[in-house]
Design an enzyme around this catalytic site. Structure first.
Site, short mmCIF file in Angstrom:
data_model
loop_
_atom_site.label_atom_id
_atom_site.label_comp_id
_atom_site.label_asym_id
_atom_site.label_seq_id
_atom_site.Cartn_x
_atom_site.Cartn_y
_atom_site.Cartn_z
N GLU A 162 -9.48 -1.72 4.72
CA GLU A 162 -10.17 -1.40 6.20
C GLU A 162 -11.17 -2.37 6.42
O GLU A 162 -11.83 -2.86 5.60
CB GLU A 162 -10.18 0.08 6.13
CG GLU A 162 -9.29 1.12 5.91
CD GLU A 162 -8.17 1.31 7.08
OE1 GLU A 162 -8.17 0.26 8.01
OE2 GLU A 162 -7.83 2.24 7.18
N HIS A 188 -7.04 -4.54 9.75
CA HIS A 188 -6.81 -4.17 8.15
C HIS A 188 -5.75 -4.98 7.68
O HIS A 188 -4.74 -5.28 8.55
CB HIS A 188 -7.19 -2.75 8.00
CG HIS A 188 -5.63 -2.20 8.37
ND1 HIS A 188 -5.58 -0.63 8.33
CD2 HIS A 188 -4.53 -2.64 8.81
CE1 HIS A 188 -4.25 -0.28 8.63
NE2 HIS A 188 -3.48 -1.45 9.02
N ASP A 217 0.84 -1.19 0.23
CA ASP A 217 0.00 -0.01 0.17
C ASP A 217 0.72 1.22 0.04
O ASP A 217 2.22 1.28 -0.06
CB ASP A 217 -1.07 0.13 1.18
CG ASP A 217 -0.31 -0.16 2.69
OD1 ASP A 217 0.81 0.10 2.65
OD2 ASP A 217 -0.94 -0.47 3.38
N ASN A 262 -6.99 -2.60 13.72
CA ASN A 262 -8.30 -2.94 13.45
C ASN A 262 -8.57 -3.89 12.53
O ASN A 262 -9.72 -4.03 11.91
CB ASN A 262 -8.84 -1.32 12.96
CG ASN A 262 -8.23 -1.26 11.47
OD1 ASN A 262 -7.26 -1.80 10.98
ND2 ASN A 262 -8.71 -0.26 10.76
P1 PGA Z 1 2.41 -1.77 12.15
O1 PGA Z 1 1.17 -1.66 11.20
O2 PGA Z 1 3.36 -2.95 11.66
O3 PGA Z 1 2.98 -0.44 12.29
O4 PGA Z 1 1.70 -2.43 13.48
C1 PGA Z 1 0.53 -2.90 10.81
C2 PGA Z 1 -0.54 -2.63 9.72
O5 PGA Z 1 -1.40 -1.64 10.10
O6 PGA Z 1 -0.89 -3.18 8.73
#
Ligand code: PGA
Length: 236
Positions: free
Chosen positions: A135, A130, A63, A128
């Protein structure tokens, strides 16, 4: 599904070992790579071991943010910091400041399909649930697209940004679920609840990562803190 839980200090090495295993014997591998805190230990281990993807590997960013100007929080900046461009193949990702991000992600997605789709999707999990910027609310066949980031995601990344980006582009659930194998990485106590929800609770668009349960070749590498709420884990 294979779950490997290791002490925190072994997380990077275990992540790289799992990736090496999934890539063994794959010719011209097509790989999706994540950003965020989670894969930092993996990339540091690659650099430490002098690991190199094969010369014919194709790398795709999972992304990218949409942002009007260069910023250290963009995924382009992240990859430049963690995977030295001199040693790693270029990573396909949309320009953060693309005038038409929908067109750019569509072009990248076409390239991905022309390359035969993903061999390995390396993924983190958002608090969350995702995957990439798929999302909550994302269906298992959601395509590559531009998305509005949720408040939870914006809060998760807020630190370095002023202001926090509101939109991003992402590979779709469709492309991730079609990967021949998926490697999910999770570390730290902050991921314990969401990892258990993703792997052991009923599948729901509210937790897009829960659709990984139906993937036939799923490997999860986590540290013991992130594994704490799982009912059963395989110790490495
Ligand atoms: P993080 O993010 O590795 O910074 O915890 C993971 C994500 O949001 O996919």
């Amino acid at each position: 599904m294979r779950v490997v839980a290791v002490p925190p200090e072994e997380f990077g090495a275990a992540s790289l070992a799992a990736l090496r295993e999934l890539l063994a014997g794959v010719e011209a591998p097509v790989i999706a790579l994540p950003t965020g805190n989670t894969p930092v230990a993996l990339y540091a281990e690659m650099v430490r071991q002098g690991y190199r993807f094969t010369h014919d590997a194709r790398l795709f960013a999972l992304d990218e943010y949409c942002y009007p100007r260069a910023h250290p929080g963009t995924n382009a900046a992240f990859f430049a910091r963690h995977l030295p461009p001199a040693d790693f193949p270029p990573i396909a990702l949309t320009a953060f400041d693309a005038a038409d991000p929908a067109l750019e992600i569509e072009r990248i997605c076409q390239d991905l399909h022309l390359a035969g789709g993903l061999d390995v999707a390396v993924l983190g999990i958002g608090v969350n649930g995702h995957l990439g910027f798929n999302e909550p609310g994302s269906a298992p066949d959601a395509p590559c697209r531009v998305v509005d980031l949720t408040e939870a995601t914006r809060a998760q990344v807020a630190g370095p940004w002023q202001p926090t980006p509101t939109r991003g582009v992402t590979l779709g659930m469709d492309e991730l679920m079609a990967a021949k194998s998926v490697l999910v990485l999770a570390n730290g106590p902050g991921k314990a609840a969401i990892l258990a929800a993703a792997l052991e609770a009923p599948q729901t668009p509210d937790v897009p990562a829960s659709f990984l349960q139906r993937h036939p070749e799923l490997t999860v590498v986590c540290d013991t803190a992130a594994a704490a709420a799982l009912s059963a884990v395989q110790r490495a």
